[in-house]
Write a protein that holds these residues in place. Structure first.
Motif, PDB file in Angstrom:
ATOM      1  N   PRO A 167       0.843  -1.200   0.000  1.00 24.59           N
ATOM      2  CA  PRO A 167       0.000   0.000   0.000  1.00 24.59           C
ATOM      3  C   PRO A 167       0.876   1.248   0.000  1.00 24.59           C
ATOM      4  O   PRO A 167       1.870   1.316   0.740  1.00 24.59           O
ATOM      5  CB  PRO A 167      -0.791  -0.123   1.304  1.00 24.59           C
ATOM      6  CG  PRO A 167       0.063  -0.963   2.196  1.00 24.59           C
ATOM      7  CD  PRO A 167       0.896  -1.856   1.311  1.00 24.59           C
ATOM      8  N   VAL A 168       0.526   2.231  -0.848  1.00 26.59           N
ATOM      9  CA  VAL A 168       1.316   3.460  -0.943  1.00 26.59           C
ATOM     10  C   VAL A 168       0.370   4.662  -0.862  1.00 26.59           C
ATOM     11  O   VAL A 168      -0.577   4.777  -1.649  1.00 26.59           O
ATOM     12  CB  VAL A 168       2.112   3.527  -2.262  1.00 26.59           C
ATOM     13  CG1 VAL A 168       2.970   4.792  -2.287  1.00 26.59           C
ATOM     14  CG2 VAL A 168       2.972   2.288  -2.442  1.00 26.59           C
ATOM     15  N   ALA A 169       0.622   5.538   0.092  1.00 24.34           N
ATOM     16  CA  ALA A 169      -0.159   6.765   0.235  1.00 24.34           C
ATOM     17  C   ALA A 169       0.468   7.848  -0.639  1.00 24.34           C
ATOM     18  O   ALA A 169       1.664   8.137  -0.518  1.00 24.34           O
ATOM     19  CB  ALA A 169      -0.191   7.207   1.692  1.00 24.34           C
ATOM     20  N   VAL A 170      -0.353   8.433  -1.514  1.00 22.42           N
ATOM     21  CA  VAL A 170       0.127   9.441  -2.470  1.00 22.42           C
ATOM     22  C   VAL A 170      -0.522  10.785  -2.153  1.00 22.42           C
ATOM     23  O   VAL A 170      -1.737  10.921  -2.252  1.00 22.42           O
ATOM     24  CB  VAL A 170      -0.213   9.032  -3.915  1.00 22.42           C
ATOM     25  CG1 VAL A 170       0.329  10.068  -4.897  1.00 22.42           C
ATOM     26  CG2 VAL A 170       0.341   7.652  -4.240  1.00 22.42           C
ATOM     27  N   ASP A 171       0.294  11.765  -1.778  1.00 23.27           N
ATOM     28  CA  ASP A 171      -0.256  13.079  -1.417  1.00 23.27           C
ATOM     29  C   ASP A 171      -1.530  12.894  -0.591  1.00 23.27           C
ATOM     30  O   ASP A 171      -2.600  13.402  -0.933  1.00 23.27           O
ATOM     31  CB  ASP A 171      -0.534  13.900  -2.685  1.00 23.27           C
ATOM     32  CG  ASP A 171       0.720  14.150  -3.506  1.00 23.27           C
ATOM     33  OD1 ASP A 171       1.606  14.874  -3.012  1.00 23.27           O
ATOM     34  OD2 ASP A 171       0.839  13.605  -4.616  1.00 23.27           O
ATOM     35  N   PRO A 172      -1.432  12.149   0.529  1.00 24.98           N
ATOM     36  CA  PRO A 172      -2.637  11.676   1.199  1.00 24.98           C
ATOM     37  C   PRO A 172      -3.354  12.728   2.027  1.00 24.98           C
ATOM     38  O   PRO A 172      -2.767  13.723   2.457  1.00 24.98           O
ATOM     39  CB  PRO A 172      -2.096  10.572   2.109  1.00 24.98           C
ATOM     40  CG  PRO A 172      -0.701  11.017   2.428  1.00 24.98           C
ATOM     41  CD  PRO A 172      -0.207  11.663   1.163  1.00 24.98           C
ATOM     42  N   ASP A 173      -4.648  12.456   2.264  1.00 26.59           N
ATOM     43  CA  ASP A 173      -5.387  13.258   3.230  1.00 26.59           C
ATOM     44  C   ASP A 173      -4.841  12.929   4.620  1.00 26.59           C
ATOM     45  O   ASP A 173      -4.083  11.975   4.814  1.00 26.59           O
ATOM     46  CB  ASP A 173      -6.895  13.008   3.130  1.00 26.59           C
ATOM     47  CG  ASP A 173      -7.307  11.561   3.384  1.00 26.59           C
ATOM     48  OD1 ASP A 173      -6.768  10.934   4.318  1.00 26.59           O
ATOM     49  OD2 ASP A 173      -8.194  11.060   2.658  1.00 26.59           O
ATOM     50  N   ALA A 174      -5.235  13.727   5.619  1.00 35.29           N
ATOM     51  CA  ALA A 174      -4.636  13.607   6.956  1.00 35.29           C
ATOM     52  C   ALA A 174      -4.898  12.237   7.575  1.00 35.29           C
ATOM     53  O   ALA A 174      -4.016  11.658   8.226  1.00 35.29           O
ATOM     54  CB  ALA A 174      -5.178  14.710   7.862  1.00 35.29           C
ATOM     55  N   THR A 175      -6.102  11.693   7.364  1.00 36.55           N
ATOM     56  CA  THR A 175      -6.436  10.398   7.959  1.00 36.55           C
ATOM     57  C   THR A 175      -5.582   9.291   7.367  1.00 36.55           C
ATOM     58  O   THR A 175      -5.015   8.461   8.092  1.00 36.55           O
ATOM     59  CB  THR A 175      -7.922  10.082   7.747  1.00 36.55           C
ATOM     60  OG1 THR A 175      -8.711  11.105   8.368  1.00 36.55           O
ATOM     61  CG2 THR A 175      -8.290   8.729   8.338  1.00 36.55           C
ATOM     62  N   LEU A 176      -5.474   9.274   6.040  1.00 33.27           N
ATOM     63  CA  LEU A 176      -4.659   8.240   5.404  1.00 33.27           C
ATOM     64  C   LEU A 176      -3.187   8.413   5.753  1.00 33.27           C
ATOM     65  O   LEU A 176      -2.489   7.419   6.007  1.00 33.27           O
ATOM     66  CB  LEU A 176      -4.847   8.267   3.889  1.00 33.27           C
ATOM     67  CG  LEU A 176      -3.985   7.264   3.107  1.00 33.27           C
ATOM     68  CD1 LEU A 176      -4.195   5.840   3.609  1.00 33.27           C
ATOM     69  CD2 LEU A 176      -4.257   7.361   1.611  1.00 33.27           C
ATOM     70  N   PRO A 236       4.791   3.463   2.718  1.00 28.61           N
ATOM     71  CA  PRO A 236       5.419   4.603   2.046  1.00 28.61           C
ATOM     72  C   PRO A 236       4.414   5.740   1.841  1.00 28.61           C
ATOM     73  O   PRO A 236       3.236   5.499   1.562  1.00 28.61           O
ATOM     74  CB  PRO A 236       5.872   4.030   0.700  1.00 28.61           C
ATOM     75  CG  PRO A 236       5.897   2.549   0.891  1.00 28.61           C
ATOM     76  CD  PRO A 236       4.839   2.231   1.891  1.00 28.61           C
ATOM     77  N   VAL A 237       4.898   6.949   2.001  1.00 31.46           N
ATOM     78  CA  VAL A 237       4.110   8.153   1.697  1.00 31.46           C
ATOM     79  C   VAL A 237       4.900   8.935   0.655  1.00 31.46           C
ATOM     80  O   VAL A 237       6.032   9.355   0.900  1.00 31.46           O
ATOM     81  CB  VAL A 237       3.876   9.024   2.960  1.00 31.46           C
ATOM     82  CG1 VAL A 237       3.124  10.304   2.598  1.00 31.46           C
ATOM     83  CG2 VAL A 237       3.121   8.230   4.035  1.00 31.46           C
ATOM     84  N   ILE A 238       4.302   9.115  -0.547  1.00 32.00           N
ATOM     85  CA  ILE A 238       5.026   9.754  -1.636  1.00 32.00           C
ATOM     86  C   ILE A 238       4.195  10.907  -2.194  1.00 32.00           C
ATOM     87  O   ILE A 238       3.004  11.049  -1.886  1.00 32.00           O
ATOM     88  CB  ILE A 238       5.355   8.771  -2.771  1.00 32.00           C
ATOM     89  CG1 ILE A 238       4.077   8.312  -3.490  1.00 32.00           C
ATOM     90  CG2 ILE A 238       6.145   7.570  -2.239  1.00 32.00           C
ATOM     91  CD1 ILE A 238       4.331   7.517  -4.764  1.00 32.00           C
TER      92      ILE A 238
END
Length: 220
Positions: free
Chosen positions: A196-205, A215-217
């Protein structure tokens, strides 16, 4: 074989194509601004907050498709693509897609936005496979209703597994799987994949991703 899944809105795009389509129709005076704009904004805020009633929203979003002939809708969509969507393609989107294509991964866009809006976006991004909410059609014209399960929240898993079954595949067909998304609404599917990869995520994600070491990208 490996699987790469991509959310579309606010992931590969820097905005939301569903929201922008309604705004475009308002700007074209197809939809009455006074009636539709506040409702469109309200639904978008509910989506971002994770409180959206998808059936209520689809009733709002799909009914305008039933009021106009397909030829006119196609003409509006072509203009919409050039004016609204092409400028929203995230700077890093094509490189990310190309990386997975070069590795010969099965690439699929999976989105809650309906396929009428998103099919040409997938083509522009060079992804052959699209799983989206399907507007019901009769004799080539839209009815204003949804066909089957909306591709939203847990519905994304349902629709993906239906698609895999139709192609004689299962989760076990893939050594690894990725899902790229910005939204808390995609947590059910993010939890199913091996990467799972968070992309420019909202605050909750983002909070969930960091707690779980995902990863957060950014593609922006």
């Amino acid at each position: 074989m490996k699987l790469a899944l991509f959310d579309l809105d606010n992931t590969l795009l820097t905005g939301d194509s569903d929201f922008q389509w309604a705004q475009f129709l308002i700007e074209q005076k197809v939809l009455d601004r006074e009636v539709y704009e506040a409702r469109n904004i309200e639904f978008y805020e509910q989506y971002k907050a994770g409180t959206l009633d998808i059936h209520e929203f689809l009733d709002f979003q799909l009914k305008p498709l039933a009021r106009h002939p397909r030829e006119q809708l196609d003409a509006w969509r072509s203009e919409f693509m050039q004016k609204k969507i092409i400028p929203l393609i995230a700077p890093g989107a094509r490189d990310l897609i190309e990386k997975h294509k070069l590795e010969r991964n099965l690439c699929i866009i999976i989105t809650a936005t309906n396929s009428f809006v998103t099919a040409p976006i997938a083509r522009v991004l060079g992804i052959d496979h699209l799983i989206a909410t399907e507007p019901e059609q009769k004799n080539g014209q839209f009815t204003g209703k949804v066909s089957g399960v909306p591709c939203f929240r847990e519905g994304k898993i349902t629709r993906l597994e239906q698609w895999l079954d139709e192609h004689n595949l299962t989760w076990l067909s893939f050594l690894e799987s990725w899902f790229y998304s910005d939204s808390l609404n995609d947590l059910p599917l993010l939890k199913k994949v091996t990467h799972p990869v968070a992309v420019d995520p909202d605050a909750t994600l983002e909070g969930h991703a960091r707690r779980n070491g995902w990863p957060v990208i950014s593609l922006r």
